[in-house]
Motif scaffolding. Structure first.
Motif, PDB file in Angstrom:
ATOM      1  N   GLU A  85      49.316  39.616  45.498  1.00 16.35           N
ATOM      2  CA  GLU A  85      50.429  40.454  45.032  1.00 16.35           C
ATOM      3  C   GLU A  85      51.172  39.798  43.880  1.00 16.35           C
ATOM      4  OE1 GLU A  85      51.397  43.704  45.997  1.00 16.35           O
ATOM      5  OE2 GLU A  85      49.350  43.519  46.747  1.00 16.35           O
ATOM      6  N   GLU A  86      51.339  38.489  43.948  1.00 18.51           N
ATOM      7  CA  GLU A  86      52.004  37.767  42.860  1.00 18.51           C
ATOM      8  C   GLU A  86      51.176  37.864  41.580  1.00 18.51           C
ATOM      9  OE1 GLU A  86      53.406  33.240  41.631  1.00 18.51           O
ATOM     10  OE2 GLU A  86      52.708  33.619  43.664  1.00 18.51           O
ATOM     11  N   GLN A  87      49.860  37.693  41.696  1.00 20.71           N
ATOM     12  CA  GLN A  87      48.995  37.790  40.524  1.00 20.71           C
ATOM     13  C   GLN A  87      48.977  39.214  39.967  1.00 20.71           C
ATOM     14  OE1 GLN A  87      45.232  36.057  41.751  1.00 20.71           O
ATOM     15  NE2 GLN A  87      45.784  34.139  40.768  1.00 20.71           N
ATOM     16  N   LYS A  88      49.008  40.191  40.847  1.00 23.69           N
ATOM     17  CA  LYS A  88      49.044  41.592  40.410  1.00 23.69           C
ATOM     18  C   LYS A  88      50.327  41.852  39.620  1.00 23.69           C
ATOM     19  CE  LYS A  88      49.239  46.294  42.203  1.00 23.69           C
ATOM     20  NZ  LYS A  88      49.400  47.110  43.395  1.00 23.69           N
ATOM     21  N   PHE A  89      51.451  41.374  40.133  1.00 25.51           N
ATOM     22  CA  PHE A  89      52.738  41.541  39.455  1.00 25.51           C
ATOM     23  C   PHE A  89      52.711  40.878  38.075  1.00 25.51           C
ATOM     24  CE2 PHE A  89      56.884  39.748  38.370  1.00 25.51           C
ATOM     25  CZ  PHE A  89      57.646  40.900  38.306  1.00 25.51           C
ATOM     26  N   LYS A  90      52.210  39.645  38.028  1.00 32.03           N
ATOM     27  CA  LYS A  90      52.161  38.919  36.761  1.00 32.03           C
ATOM     28  C   LYS A  90      51.239  39.619  35.764  1.00 32.03           C
ATOM     29  CE  LYS A  90      53.222  34.289  38.462  1.00 32.03           C
ATOM     30  NZ  LYS A  90      52.698  32.921  38.652  1.00 32.03           N
ATOM     31  N   ALA A  91      50.103  40.115  36.251  1.00 29.60           N
ATOM     32  CA  ALA A  91      49.153  40.795  35.368  1.00 29.60           C
ATOM     33  C   ALA A  91      49.757  42.082  34.810  1.00 29.60           C
ATOM     34  CB  ALA A  91      47.846  41.087  36.102  1.00 29.60           C
ATOM     35  N   GLU A  92      50.462  42.832  35.641  1.00 26.12           N
ATOM     36  CA  GLU A  92      51.081  44.073  35.165  1.00 26.12           C
ATOM     37  C   GLU A  92      52.191  43.779  34.158  1.00 26.12           C
ATOM     38  OE1 GLU A  92      52.141  46.305  38.659  1.00 26.12           O
ATOM     39  OE2 GLU A  92      50.064  46.903  39.003  1.00 26.12           O
TER      40      GLU A  92
ATOM     41  N   LYS B 273      44.384  52.182  26.441  1.00 28.05           N
ATOM     42  CA  LYS B 273      44.896  50.894  25.968  1.00 28.05           C
ATOM     43  C   LYS B 273      45.527  50.125  27.126  1.00 28.05           C
ATOM     44  CE  LYS B 273      44.893  49.143  22.406  1.00 28.05           C
ATOM     45  NZ  LYS B 273      43.992  48.050  21.906  1.00 28.05           N
ATOM     46  N   MET B 274      46.244  50.833  28.008  1.00 22.12           N
ATOM     47  CA  MET B 274      46.852  50.183  29.180  1.00 22.12           C
ATOM     48  C   MET B 274      45.770  49.592  30.074  1.00 22.12           C
ATOM     49  SD  MET B 274      49.946  52.861  30.047  1.00 22.12           S
ATOM     50  CE  MET B 274      50.701  51.892  31.377  1.00 22.12           C
ATOM     51  N   ASP B 275      44.685  50.328  30.291  1.00 20.70           N
ATOM     52  CA  ASP B 275      43.580  49.823  31.118  1.00 20.70           C
ATOM     53  C   ASP B 275      42.929  48.605  30.475  1.00 20.70           C
ATOM     54  OD1 ASP B 275      44.038  51.863  32.940  1.00 20.70           O
ATOM     55  OD2 ASP B 275      42.387  53.129  32.215  1.00 20.70           O
ATOM     56  N   GLU B 276      42.699  48.694  29.175  1.00 16.57           N
ATOM     57  CA  GLU B 276      42.086  47.587  28.434  1.00 16.57           C
ATOM     58  C   GLU B 276      42.965  46.335  28.524  1.00 16.57           C
ATOM     59  OE1 GLU B 276      41.762  46.477  23.732  1.00 16.57           O
ATOM     60  OE2 GLU B 276      41.386  48.567  24.286  1.00 16.57           O
ATOM     61  N   LEU B 277      44.258  46.518  28.318  1.00 18.01           N
ATOM     62  CA  LEU B 277      45.168  45.376  28.336  1.00 18.01           C
ATOM     63  C   LEU B 277      45.382  44.823  29.735  1.00 18.01           C
ATOM     64  CD1 LEU B 277      47.749  46.553  25.661  1.00 18.01           C
ATOM     65  CD2 LEU B 277      45.930  44.846  25.407  1.00 18.01           C
ATOM     66  N   LEU B 278      45.282  45.680  30.764  1.00 18.41           N
ATOM     67  CA  LEU B 278      45.380  45.174  32.137  1.00 18.41           C
ATOM     68  C   LEU B 278      44.203  44.269  32.451  1.00 18.41           C
ATOM     69  CD1 LEU B 278      46.839  45.037  34.836  1.00 18.41           C
ATOM     70  CD2 LEU B 278      45.626  47.121  35.525  1.00 18.41           C
ATOM     71  N   ALA B 279      43.011  44.658  32.028  1.00 13.86           N
ATOM     72  CA  ALA B 279      41.827  43.818  32.251  1.00 13.86           C
ATOM     73  C   ALA B 279      42.007  42.464  31.558  1.00 13.86           C
ATOM     74  CB  ALA B 279      40.572  44.520  31.755  1.00 13.86           C
ATOM     75  N   LEU B 280      42.510  42.484  30.342  1.00 14.97           N
ATOM     76  CA  LEU B 280      42.773  41.254  29.601  1.00 14.97           C
ATOM     77  C   LEU B 280      43.839  40.423  30.299  1.00 14.97           C
ATOM     78  CD1 LEU B 280      42.473  39.404  27.110  1.00 14.97           C
ATOM     79  CD2 LEU B 280      44.140  40.878  25.951  1.00 14.97           C
ATOM     80  N   ALA B 281      44.897  41.060  30.751  1.00 17.80           N
ATOM     81  CA  ALA B 281      45.999  40.359  31.421  1.00 17.80           C
ATOM     82  C   ALA B 281      45.528  39.707  32.718  1.00 17.80           C
ATOM     83  CB  ALA B 281      47.146  41.325  31.695  1.00 17.80           C
ATOM     84  N   ILE B 282      44.663  40.382  33.464  1.00 19.54           N
ATOM     85  CA  ILE B 282      44.146  39.815  34.715  1.00 19.54           C
ATOM     86  C   ILE B 282      43.377  38.522  34.413  1.00 19.54           C
ATOM     87  CG2 ILE B 282      42.444  40.170  36.557  1.00 19.54           C
ATOM     88  CD1 ILE B 282      43.369  43.143  36.580  1.00 19.54           C
ATOM     89  N   VAL B 283      42.547  38.551  33.391  1.00 20.23           N
ATOM     90  CA  VAL B 283      41.791  37.359  32.997  1.00 20.23           C
ATOM     91  C   VAL B 283      42.751  36.244  32.606  1.00 20.23           C
ATOM     92  CG1 VAL B 283      40.210  36.437  31.241  1.00 20.23           C
ATOM     93  CG2 VAL B 283      39.732  38.643  32.320  1.00 20.23           C
ATOM     94  N   GLN B 284      43.778  36.577  31.832  1.00 17.14           N
ATOM     95  CA  GLN B 284      44.734  35.555  31.380  1.00 17.14           C
ATOM     96  C   GLN B 284      45.518  34.967  32.547  1.00 17.14           C
ATOM     97  OE1 GLN B 284      47.116  37.540  28.403  1.00 17.14           O
ATOM     98  NE2 GLN B 284      45.584  37.237  26.800  1.00 17.14           N
ATOM     99  N   VAL B 285      45.940  35.811  33.487  1.00 21.03           N
ATOM    100  CA  VAL B 285      46.713  35.320  34.640  1.00 21.03           C
ATOM    101  C   VAL B 285      45.842  34.419  35.510  1.00 21.03           C
ATOM    102  CG1 VAL B 285      47.821  36.032  36.790  1.00 21.03           C
ATOM    103  CG2 VAL B 285      48.413  37.172  34.647  1.00 21.03           C
ATOM    104  N   LYS B 286      44.610  34.822  35.742  1.00 29.41           N
ATOM    105  CA  LYS B 286      43.715  34.007  36.567  1.00 29.41           C
ATOM    106  C   LYS B 286      43.389  32.684  35.896  1.00 29.41           C
ATOM    107  CE  LYS B 286      41.695  37.567  39.422  1.00 29.41           C
ATOM    108  NZ  LYS B 286      40.479  38.214  39.908  1.00 29.41           N
ATOM    109  N   ALA B 287      43.348  32.694  34.563  1.00 26.64           N
ATOM    110  CA  ALA B 287      43.070  31.475  33.808  1.00 26.64           C
ATOM    111  C   ALA B 287      44.308  30.585  33.675  1.00 26.64           C
ATOM    112  CB  ALA B 287      42.536  31.820  32.429  1.00 26.64           C
ATOM    113  N   GLY B 288      45.457  31.164  33.999  1.00 21.73           N
ATOM    114  CA  GLY B 288      46.699  30.395  33.922  1.00 21.73           C
ATOM    115  C   GLY B 288      47.256  30.274  32.523  1.00 21.73           C
ATOM    116  N   THR B 289      46.871  31.214  31.656  1.00 22.92           N
ATOM    117  CA  THR B 289      47.380  31.141  30.277  1.00 22.92           C
ATOM    118  C   THR B 289      48.505  32.115  30.068  1.00 22.92           C
ATOM    119  OG1 THR B 289      45.758  32.749  29.481  1.00 22.92           O
ATOM    120  CG2 THR B 289      45.211  30.423  29.297  1.00 22.92           C
TER     121      THR B 289
END
Length: 106
Positions: free
Chosen positions: A19-26, A90-106
């Motif tokens: 849930e924390e990662q989901k919040f950060k990604a959004e 664009k929102m879907d595309e950026l969410l996918a990018l954000a998920i990768v960035q959050v998981k990578a810790g960037t």
């Protein structure tokens, strides 16, 4: 503590982390969307950063489609033709990018 209790605690911790990662990604997606929309509006870097913060805040003010409504309204107000489908894509595309960035810790 029984094995069942340990498993339950593990599931609770995983749920909380997810849930924390989901919040950060959004939130990251909303910032990226704000920067994208600011670029479409021809804003300076400083104005784009402030606008991105406003887009993130729109999600807190109106959960759900607040971000979509803000970006759509702002782009339309500037006479920038953009469809609902384009913004949602664009929102879907950026969410996918954000998920990768959050998981990578960037």
């Amino acid at each position: 503590m029984t094995t069942f209790d340990k498993r339950e605690e593990g599931f609770e911790k995983k749920f909380a982390l997810d849930e924390e990662q989901k919040f950060k990604a959004e939130a990251r997606r909303n910032k990226l969307l704000g920067l994208w929309a600011a670029d479409r509006q021809g804003m300076s870097a400083e104005a784009a950063s402030a606008y991105a913060r406003d887009v993130v805040a729109a999600d807190f003010e109106e959960a759900g489609d607040g971000v979509f409504r803000k970006v759509t309204g702002d782009l339309n107000a500037k006479g920038i033709a953009v469809t609902e489908g384009q913004i949602r894509a664009k929102m879907d595309e950026l969410l996918a990018l954000a998920i990768v960035q959050v998981k990578a810790g960037t």
